[in-house]
Design a protein around this motif. Structure first.
Motif, PDB file in Angstrom:
ATOM      1  N   ALA A   4       4.809   3.233  -9.852  1.00 53.65           N
ATOM      2  CA  ALA A   4       6.377   3.045 -10.442  1.00 53.65           C
ATOM      3  C   ALA A   4       7.178   4.133  -9.686  1.00 53.65           C
ATOM      4  N   ARG A   5       8.321   3.700  -9.388  1.00 51.46           N
ATOM      5  CA  ARG A   5       9.103   4.710  -8.953  1.00 51.46           C
ATOM      6  C   ARG A   5       9.771   5.828  -9.755  1.00 51.46           C
ATOM      7  N   GLU A   6       9.679   7.088  -9.349  1.00 51.52           N
ATOM      8  CA  GLU A   6      10.066   8.195 -10.379  1.00 51.52           C
ATOM      9  C   GLU A   6      11.567   8.058 -10.944  1.00 51.52           C
ATOM     10  N   ASP A   7      12.314   7.434 -10.109  1.00 49.39           N
ATOM     11  CA  ASP A   7      13.754   7.148 -10.957  1.00 49.39           C
ATOM     12  C   ASP A   7      13.968   5.836 -11.613  1.00 49.39           C
ATOM     13  N   GLY A   8      12.685   5.123 -11.773  1.00 46.53           N
ATOM     14  CA  GLY A   8      12.475   4.021 -12.600  1.00 46.53           C
ATOM     15  C   GLY A   8      13.232   2.784 -11.993  1.00 46.53           C
ATOM     16  N   ALA A   9      13.588   2.695 -10.793  1.00 48.49           N
ATOM     17  CA  ALA A   9      14.247   1.636 -10.201  1.00 48.49           C
ATOM     18  C   ALA A   9      13.043   0.606  -9.726  1.00 48.49           C
ATOM     19  N   PRO A  10      13.396  -0.692  -9.740  1.00 51.03           N
ATOM     20  CA  PRO A  10      12.329  -1.733  -9.387  1.00 51.03           C
ATOM     21  C   PRO A  10      11.686  -1.194  -8.185  1.00 51.03           C
ATOM     22  N   LEU A  11      10.641  -1.980  -7.860  1.00 51.47           N
ATOM     23  CA  LEU A  11       9.722  -1.737  -6.482  1.00 51.47           C
ATOM     24  C   LEU A  11      10.432  -2.955  -5.893  1.00 51.47           C
ATOM     25  N   HIS A  12      10.293  -2.751  -4.341  1.00 53.28           N
ATOM     26  CA  HIS A  12      10.589  -3.775  -3.373  1.00 53.28           C
ATOM     27  C   HIS A  12       9.817  -5.013  -3.617  1.00 53.28           C
ATOM     28  N   PRO A  13      10.218  -6.138  -3.911  1.00 53.44           N
ATOM     29  CA  PRO A  13       9.266  -7.105  -3.927  1.00 53.44           C
ATOM     30  C   PRO A  13       7.991  -7.393  -2.839  1.00 53.44           C
ATOM     31  N   GLN A  14       8.132  -6.778  -1.920  1.00 47.68           N
ATOM     32  CA  GLN A  14       7.158  -7.081  -0.726  1.00 47.68           C
ATOM     33  C   GLN A  14       6.306  -5.690  -0.735  1.00 47.68           C
ATOM     34  N   SER A  15       6.445  -4.818  -1.791  1.00 49.43           N
ATOM     35  CA  SER A  15       5.739  -3.619  -1.719  1.00 49.43           C
ATOM     36  C   SER A  15       4.122  -3.732  -1.760  1.00 49.43           C
ATOM     37  N   SER A  16       3.568  -2.982  -0.958  1.00 52.98           N
ATOM     38  CA  SER A  16       1.888  -2.891  -0.897  1.00 52.98           C
ATOM     39  C   SER A  16       1.556  -1.395  -0.993  1.00 52.98           C
ATOM     40  N   VAL A  17       0.037  -1.331  -1.319  1.00 56.42           N
ATOM     41  CA  VAL A  17      -0.542  -0.123  -1.159  1.00 56.42           C
ATOM     42  C   VAL A  17      -1.352  -0.133   0.183  1.00 56.42           C
ATOM     43  N   ARG A  18      -0.989   1.067   1.093  1.00 56.45           N
ATOM     44  CA  ARG A  18      -1.949   0.900   2.254  1.00 56.45           C
ATOM     45  C   ARG A  18      -3.067   1.645   2.282  1.00 56.45           C
ATOM     46  N   ILE A  19      -4.283   1.247   2.821  1.00 50.96           N
ATOM     47  CA  ILE A  19      -5.453   1.967   2.662  1.00 50.96           C
ATOM     48  C   ILE A  19      -6.231   1.984   3.985  1.00 50.96           C
ATOM     49  N   ARG A  20      -6.775   3.150   4.106  1.00 51.32           N
ATOM     50  CA  ARG A  20      -7.587   3.229   5.446  1.00 51.32           C
ATOM     51  C   ARG A  20      -8.817   4.196   4.945  1.00 51.32           C
ATOM     52  N   ARG A  21      -9.835   3.998   5.717  1.00 52.17           N
ATOM     53  CA  ARG A  21     -10.946   4.653   5.584  1.00 52.17           C
ATOM     54  C   ARG A  21     -10.446   6.077   6.367  1.00 52.17           C
ATOM     55  N   ALA A  22     -10.953   7.499   5.560  1.00 51.30           N
ATOM     56  CA  ALA A  22     -10.774   8.638   6.250  1.00 51.30           C
ATOM     57  C   ALA A  22     -11.018   8.853   7.380  1.00 51.30           C
ATOM     58  N   GLY A  23     -10.632   9.215   8.339  1.00 55.59           N
ATOM     59  CA  GLY A  23     -10.826   9.388   9.736  1.00 55.59           C
ATOM     60  C   GLY A  23     -10.276   8.449  10.542  1.00 55.59           C
ATOM     61  N   ASP A  24     -10.103   7.114  10.073  1.00 57.05           N
ATOM     62  CA  ASP A  24      -9.438   5.796  10.960  1.00 57.05           C
ATOM     63  C   ASP A  24      -8.249   6.251  11.265  1.00 57.05           C
ATOM     64  N   ALA A  25      -7.656   5.714  12.386  1.00 58.53           N
ATOM     65  CA  ALA A  25      -6.460   6.036  12.841  1.00 58.53           C
ATOM     66  C   ALA A  25      -5.064   5.157  12.426  1.00 58.53           C
ATOM     67  N   THR A  26      -5.855   4.128  11.801  1.00 61.72           N
ATOM     68  CA  THR A  26      -4.870   2.933  11.472  1.00 61.72           C
ATOM     69  C   THR A  26      -5.172   2.623  10.274  1.00 61.72           C
ATOM     70  N   TRP A  27      -4.161   1.914   9.399  1.00 62.43           N
ATOM     71  CA  TRP A  27      -4.116   1.543   8.092  1.00 62.43           C
ATOM     72  C   TRP A  27      -4.764   0.173   8.189  1.00 62.43           C
ATOM     73  N   THR A  28      -5.927  -0.206   7.754  1.00 60.68           N
ATOM     74  CA  THR A  28      -6.670  -1.617   7.861  1.00 60.68           C
ATOM     75  C   THR A  28      -6.746  -2.612   6.822  1.00 60.68           C
TER      76      THR A  28
END
Length: 83
Positions: free
Chosen positions: A36-60
């Protein structure tokens, strides 16, 4: 968040945008959570969580975020990941 049926409680209030969260998991686990946003505003409709294995250079991996802020990343292999 829930990992392997075990609830993980993390209070991440106060993190600034772009801050990294590092978690370590067993093989083929799922990360579920809600953001959630700290200010309570809605999230962008195309929001995503980026994930990468530690040590990898790119978000996969990317977990889309639903309109209520929930997300799920499935079938992660063993290791340490950054979200």
């Amino acid at each position: 968040m829930v990992a392997g049926g075990t609830p993980l409680v993390a209070d991440v209030r106060g993190l600034v945008a772009g801050a990294e969260v590092v978690l370590e998991f067993k093989p083929a686990l799922e990360i579920r959570g809600k953001i959630a946003r700290e200010d309570g505003a809605p999230l962008h409709p195309q929001s995503s969580v980026r994930i990468r294995r530690a040590g990898d250079a790119t978000w996969t991996r990317f977990a889309p975020v639903a309109t209520d802020g929930t997300f799920a990343a499935r079938n992660l292999g063993a290791g340490t990941y950054e979200l």
